[in-house]
Design a protein around this motif. Structure first.
Motif, PDB file in Angstrom:
ATOM      1  N   UNK A 162      -4.098   5.905  -4.241  1.00  0.00           N
ATOM      2  CA  UNK A 162      -5.035   5.467  -3.218  1.00  0.00           C
ATOM      3  C   UNK A 162      -4.911   3.965  -3.000  1.00  0.00           C
ATOM      4  N   UNK A 163      -5.045   3.503  -1.758  1.00  0.00           N
ATOM      5  CA  UNK A 163      -4.987   2.055  -1.500  1.00  0.00           C
ATOM      6  C   UNK A 163      -6.139   1.330  -2.168  1.00  0.00           C
ATOM      7  N   UNK A 164      -5.884   0.088  -2.604  1.00  0.00           N
ATOM      8  CA  UNK A 164      -6.887  -0.670  -3.358  1.00  0.00           C
ATOM      9  C   UNK A 164      -7.794  -1.456  -2.415  1.00  0.00           C
ATOM     10  N   UNK A 170      -6.294  -5.484  -2.965  1.00  0.00           N
ATOM     11  CA  UNK A 170      -6.106  -5.019  -1.611  1.00  0.00           C
ATOM     12  C   UNK A 170      -6.889  -5.792  -0.569  1.00  0.00           C
ATOM     13  N   UNK A 171      -7.744  -6.689  -1.012  1.00  0.00           N
ATOM     14  CA  UNK A 171      -8.634  -7.389  -0.086  1.00  0.00           C
ATOM     15  C   UNK A 171      -8.170  -8.800   0.245  1.00  0.00           C
ATOM     16  N   UNK A 176      -3.958 -16.167  -1.000  1.00  0.00           N
ATOM     17  CA  UNK A 176      -4.845 -16.158  -2.166  1.00  0.00           C
ATOM     18  C   UNK A 176      -4.209 -15.454  -3.363  1.00  0.00           C
ATOM     19  N   UNK A 177      -2.945 -15.054  -3.224  1.00  0.00           N
ATOM     20  CA  UNK A 177      -2.262 -14.356  -4.306  1.00  0.00           C
ATOM     21  C   UNK A 177      -2.364 -12.858  -4.208  1.00  0.00           C
ATOM     22  N   UNK A 212      -5.670  -1.489   6.879  1.00  0.00           N
ATOM     23  CA  UNK A 212      -6.928  -1.948   6.294  1.00  0.00           C
ATOM     24  C   UNK A 212      -6.784  -2.766   5.033  1.00  0.00           C
ATOM     25  N   UNK A 213      -5.561  -3.205   4.721  1.00  0.00           N
ATOM     26  CA  UNK A 213      -5.332  -4.025   3.535  1.00  0.00           C
ATOM     27  C   UNK A 213      -5.165  -5.490   3.942  1.00  0.00           C
ATOM     28  N   UNK A 214      -5.430  -6.378   3.003  1.00  0.00           N
ATOM     29  CA  UNK A 214      -5.298  -7.798   3.288  1.00  0.00           C
ATOM     30  C   UNK A 214      -3.890  -8.321   3.107  1.00  0.00           C
TER      31      UNK A 214
END
Length: 348
Positions: A162-164, A170-171, A176-177, A212-214
Motif C-alpha cells: 500500500x502507498x505510504x 509518502x507525504x 525534505x528528504x 497522491x504522493x509527495x
C-alpha cells in the motif's frame, strides 16, 4: 560518564526506525542503556514504556534540553529535521547517530559535520545495510577475486504494498528528504560507493506511479565509478515481482542472489540479537556463483552472517575509546550528493 557505567542513550522517534532498527541494538548491548525516548504519538509512547520500562518518555524538545546528560542521541526522525536536532545534540556534548536518509541536502550534511568537528563529538549515519549478510557475501567475493574484475554491479531493492500516504515517507517532498530514492536509494548508493569507490551519476529515472504522493515511488540510477565499474540501482514500492537483490558480473564469473536480508523481518517480530538463528540465511536462499553456459558450474555460496549489532558496538568504541565511527558522515554526504544530482537531472 564513568568508564564503567553504560552509555546513556536517547532516541528521538519511535516509529519503525526507532522501535525496530535502533532500540533493540541499544537494549541488547551492555555498553548502553536507553535513558530517554522522544515521541509525540500516544500509541508509540505506550509501546516504548512496555518495551523499555527504564526509559523516560518525553517530547523531542525535552530530550534535546537534557542532551547534555546523555552520551548518545539517536535521530530516528524524518530527514528534514535532522540538521536542527543533530546540531542541538552535538552542541550539548552528545555523540549522534542519524538514521538514513542522512539529510535532504549536501548543505545540511556539511553543517552537521562542521558542528561535530567543532564539538569534538562522534557523528555517524545508520547505513545498516552495509551489515546485511548478502552484501557482506558480495564484498567477500569481490575482495577475494572470485568474480575476476567486476564490470557491472546490479542492485535491486523492490517491494509491493500500500502507498505510504499516511506516513511521512509518502507525504514530504524530495526537498525534505522524501521519496524512494532517499529511502531505499540511500542504501543502494551507499553500498555501491562502499564497494567500488567514488562515482559519477549518468542516468536518473524517477517516477510517481501511484497518485497522491509527495514524491517518487519508483526509481533507477546508473553510476560510473572511477574504478571502471558501472552500478545499475533499482528501487521501488510498486514492484509486483522483484529482480535479483544483487547480480554482480566479473570477467571470470558472476554472482546473483534473490530475496532480502532476514534481519529486518526478525526484528519486526521481536527476534532480537542473541536469539537463535538471528542473522543467519537458510541454505535454500543462498546465492549462486558461476557461469550460465556450463563453462563454470553454478555453485551455491553460503551467505555471510548479517551483523547489524556490529554498528552499535563500533559506536560504543568511538565514544569510549575514540575509535573510528562505523560510517563516516563524509561518505554519507556523497550519497546525498548523488541523490541531489539525480533529482536535478530527472527534473530537466
Amino acid at each position: 560518564m564513568s568508564n564503567g557505567a553504560p552509555l546513556r542513550a536517547g532516541i528521538i522517534g519511535f516509529g519503525l526506525a526507532g522501535r525496530v532498527f535502533h532500540a533493540p541494538f541499544l537494549a541488547t548491548n551492555p555498553a548502553f542503556t536507553i535513558a530517554a525516548i522522544a515521541t509525540s504519538d500516544e500509541d508509540r509512547a505506550a509501546q516504548a514504556r512496555t518495551a523499555h520500562p527504564g526509559a523516560q518518555i518525553m517530547s523531542t524538545d525535552a530530550l534535546l534540553a537534557q542532551a547534555a546528560d546523555l552520551d548518545l542521541v539517536v535521530l530516528a526522525s524524518p530527514p528534514h529535521v535532522h540538521r536542527e536536532q543533530a546540531v542541538a545534540a552535538l552542541e550539548a556534548g552528545a555523540a549522534v547517530v542519524i538514521d538514513k536518509p542522512f539529510v535532504p541536502t549536501v548543505a545540511d550534511a556539511e553543517a552537521i559535520i562542521a558542528a561535530a568537528e567543532t564539538a569534538g563529538r562522534p557523528l555517524t549515519v545508520f547505513q545498516n545495510r552495509r551489515w546485511d549478510g548478502d552484501f557482506r557475501t558480495v564484498t567477500k567475493l569481490v575482495n577475494t577475486g572470485a568474480l575476476g574484475t567486476v564490470h557491472r554491479f546490479e542492485s535491486t531493492f523492490e517491494r509491493f504494498g500500500a502507498p505510504k500516504r499516511d506516513q511521512w515517507q509518502g507525504q514530504i517532498s524530495p526537498a525534505q528528504g522524501g521519496g524512494i530514492l532517499f529511502d531505499l536509494g540511500s542504501h543502494l548508493i551507499d553500498q555501491a560507493l562502499t564497494l567500488f569507490g567514488p562515482a559519477t551519476l549518468e542516468v536518473a529515472e524517477l517516477r510517481a506511479v501511484r497518485e497522491g504522493l509527495g514524491s517518487e515511488d519508483d526509481a533507477f540510477v546508473s553510476l560510473r565509478h572511477d574504478s571502471g565499474v558501472r552500478s545499475h540501482l533499482t528501487m521501488s514500492r510498486v514492484a509486483a515481482q522483484s529482480g535479483p537483490r544483487f547480480r554482480v558480473l566479473g570477467d571470470t564469473s558472476g554472482y546473483s542472489v534473490y530475496g532480502l536480508d532476514g534481519q529486518e523481518p526478525d526484528l519486526k517480530v521481536g527476534r532480537w540479537p542473541g536469539s537463535e538463528g538471528y542473522g543467519e540465511t537458510p541454505k535454500a536462499e543462498w546465492g549462486l556463483l558461476g557461469i550460465d553456459n556450463g563453462e563454470q558450474p553454478l555453485v551455491a555460496v553460503p551467505t555471510e552472517a548479517g551483523g547489524y549489532p556490529d554498528f552499535y558496538a563500533q559506536v560504543a568504541a568511538s565514544i569510549r575509546d575514540g575509535a573510528p565511527v562505523p560510517v563516516d558522515a563524509r561518505h554519507a554526504l556523497e550519497t546525498v550528493r548523488i541523490i541531489e544530482q539525480a533529482h536535478a537531472m530527472a527534473a530537466r
